[in-house]
Design an enzyme around this catalytic site. Structure first.
Site, mmCIF file in Angstrom:
data_model
loop_
_atom_site.group_PDB
_atom_site.id
_atom_site.type_symbol
_atom_site.label_atom_id
_atom_site.label_comp_id
_atom_site.label_asym_id
_atom_site.label_seq_id
_atom_site.Cartn_x
_atom_site.Cartn_y
_atom_site.Cartn_z
ATOM 1 N N GLU A 101 0.704 -1.272 -0.136
ATOM 2 C CA GLU A 101 -0.237 0.144 0.107
ATOM 3 C C GLU A 101 1.119 1.273 0.159
ATOM 4 O OE1 GLU A 101 -0.472 -2.341 1.475
ATOM 5 O OE2 GLU A 101 -1.820 -2.780 2.587
ATOM 6 N N CYS B 202 -0.393 0.129 7.920
ATOM 7 C CA CYS B 202 -0.764 0.855 6.221
ATOM 8 C C CYS B 202 -2.225 1.270 6.176
ATOM 9 C CB CYS B 202 -1.087 -0.569 5.524
ATOM 10 S SG CYS B 202 1.004 -0.850 4.961
ATOM 11 N N THR C 101 13.585 -44.613 -7.763
ATOM 12 C CA THR C 101 14.921 -43.242 -7.907
ATOM 13 C C THR C 101 16.155 -43.945 -8.166
ATOM 14 O OG1 THR C 101 14.908 -43.996 -4.899
ATOM 15 C CG2 THR C 101 12.608 -42.307 -5.733
ATOM 16 N N ALA C 102 16.438 -44.954 -7.696
ATOM 17 C CA ALA C 102 18.119 -46.180 -8.371
ATOM 18 C C ALA C 102 18.084 -47.234 -9.284
ATOM 19 C CB ALA C 102 18.803 -46.174 -6.913
ATOM 20 N N SER D 16 21.973 -43.685 -9.297
ATOM 21 C CA SER D 16 20.610 -42.946 -9.181
ATOM 22 C C SER D 16 21.013 -40.955 -9.483
ATOM 23 C CB SER D 16 21.094 -43.172 -7.637
ATOM 24 O OG SER D 16 20.845 -42.089 -7.200
ATOM 25 N N LEU E 39 22.416 -27.674 -1.746
ATOM 26 C CA LEU E 39 20.900 -27.452 -1.179
ATOM 27 C C LEU E 39 20.991 -25.684 -1.872
ATOM 28 C CD1 LEU E 39 21.449 -30.306 1.504
ATOM 29 C CD2 LEU E 39 19.564 -29.514 -1.394
ATOM 30 N N GLU F 172 14.082 -32.223 0.328
ATOM 31 C CA GLU F 172 14.845 -32.530 -0.560
ATOM 32 C C GLU F 172 15.273 -33.577 0.423
ATOM 33 O OE1 GLU F 172 16.849 -31.261 -4.717
ATOM 34 O OE2 GLU F 172 15.912 -29.446 -3.736
#
Ligand code: AOF
Ligand code: ZN
Length: 373
Positions: free
Chosen positions: A53, A85, A162-163, A169, A205, A303
């Protein structure tokens, strides 16, 4: 009034521009309209900096007098890092304020709109609520429940592996999928992983600006890059100062049962967690999430491996699953997506509703929400 939705839609467009930077604050956009013309616009960019604002009022100047203000979240009524605000809108002499959603922050929670009405301003609220929810999933969940919004990222082959049986992998999914992951990381308050992943892969990461999708880089300059805090579940103190993520820029929080005396840099903090069961001391994921919310973490991007994925799902802590599927087969000797101990009957198996489905480069991305619709 159709016109209200039209200008509010513009305010939402502006709000989304803050999605990489506002945490722990919400994304908010504001448009000021006078005699059918936009005279001011703004959005919240970073905590500590002016609210949406205020930016819009500065741009409008004297033209704000008698104008209509469109704002995606209720104007604040409290003195936070910045002044209220609601007071600024009253002082500017605006005639009407259209608010999509009330601010669930207990410091505001209806008071902003009350102040405006008391000052004789016409206030409408409660429109475009779906957009208002979507733009602040993390902030709203933390304010309402004391838990962060949790997205669990999974990547697998078409057959859910996944592998390979051999353990190989790396890079099952494409660079496009990895860019997409970078964009999710960049929008999260924190990235959650485990010491098992750190020991196995030694990942950084971080958000790498050059790896963000081009359309993101265009609206998010490299100089503004924010690193989400990395949170590592490390109950046996296995992460050391030599691991890659410790040297990378950004903060790291190690969730541990007890701190150690290693020479950690100042960017690392050890969070002491209660042990729970003494025979099998583990970090309680529910308590961890509550601690993160208390530390103003709105959203968590997970993850990690199949063990944490399964544990989070079984604890009911996942709000959304982001599943990347590479169009290849790894065979039934490979590792699966989630460890789900005690699962015997179909009726107990976690089920999901598909929120959306798209192609990312050669891969498929499915966004799922827990539970049947
Ligand atoms: C608004 N407009 O653009 C935003 C609001 O510490 P502060 O001063 O930044 O205040 C943060 C709180 O203000 C935040 O928790 C939320 O309730 C509200 N955010 N309010 O009027 C804005 N970002
Ligand atoms: Zn404000």
């Amino acid at each position: 009034m159709q016109q209200d939705e039209y200008y509010l839609a513009r305010a939402f467009e502006l709000a989304r521009r803050g999605r990489f930077t506002t945490t722990p604050n919400p994304n908010v956009g504001c448009v000021i309209v006078r005699d059918g013309k936009i005279v001011g616009e703004g959005f919240h960019y970073r905590a500590g900096e002016p609210h949406a604002e205020v930016h819009a009022l500065r741009m409008a100047g004297e033209a704000a007098r008698g104008a209509t203000v469109y704002v995606t979240l209720e104007p604040c009524s409290h003195q936070g890092r910045t002044p209220p605000c609601a007071d600024a809108l009253i002082a500017a002499g605006v005639a009407r304020v259209v608010v999509a959603m009330q601010d669930p922050n207990p410091q505001v929670s209806g008071r902003g709109m009350h102040l405006l009405r008391q000052a004789g301003i016409d206030v409408r609220h409660g429109l475009m609520m779906a957009e208002a929810e979507e733009v602040n999933l993390g902030f709203l969940k933390r304010m309402r429940t004391g838990f962060p919004y949790v997205r669990l990222k999974l990547a697998a082959s078409l057959d859910g592996r996944t592998a390979m049986a051999s353990g190989e992998s790396r890079w099952i999914t494409s660079t496009h999928a990895r860019e997409d992951v970078q964009s999710f990381r960049a929008q999260s308050s924190a990235i959650l992983s485990t010491s098992a992943t750190v020991l196995a892969d030694d990942p950084a990461l971080t958000v790498r600006w050059h790896s963000l999708p081009e359309q993101v880089r265009l609206c998010y300059p490299q100089s503004e890059l924010r690193q989400p805090v990395r949170v590592i579940i490390d109950s046996r103190n296995r992460v050391t100062p030599a691991h890659r993520l410790i040297a990378e820029e950004g903060q790291t929080w190690l969730a541990r049962l007890a701190a150690d005396n290693q020479p950690w840099p100042s960017s690392v903090e050890q969070i002491a967690m209660p042990a729970g069961d003494t025979d099998n001391p583990r970090i309680d994921l529910v308590i961890l999430m509550m601690q993160l919310a208390r530390r103003q973490i709105n959203s968590v991007w997970v993850e990690a491996g199949a063990a944490l994925a399964g544990a989070l799902l079984q604890a009911g802590l996942v709000d959304e699953l982001i599943l990347y599927l590479a169009p290849r087969l790894l065979g039934d000797g490979g590792r699966g997506l989630c460890v789900l101990p005690g699962l015997e009957r179909l009726a107990q198996s976690p089920s999901f509703t598909v929120a959306d489905l798209c192609q990312v480069g050669p891969d498929i991305r499915v966004r799922l929400k827990p539970g049947y619709a």
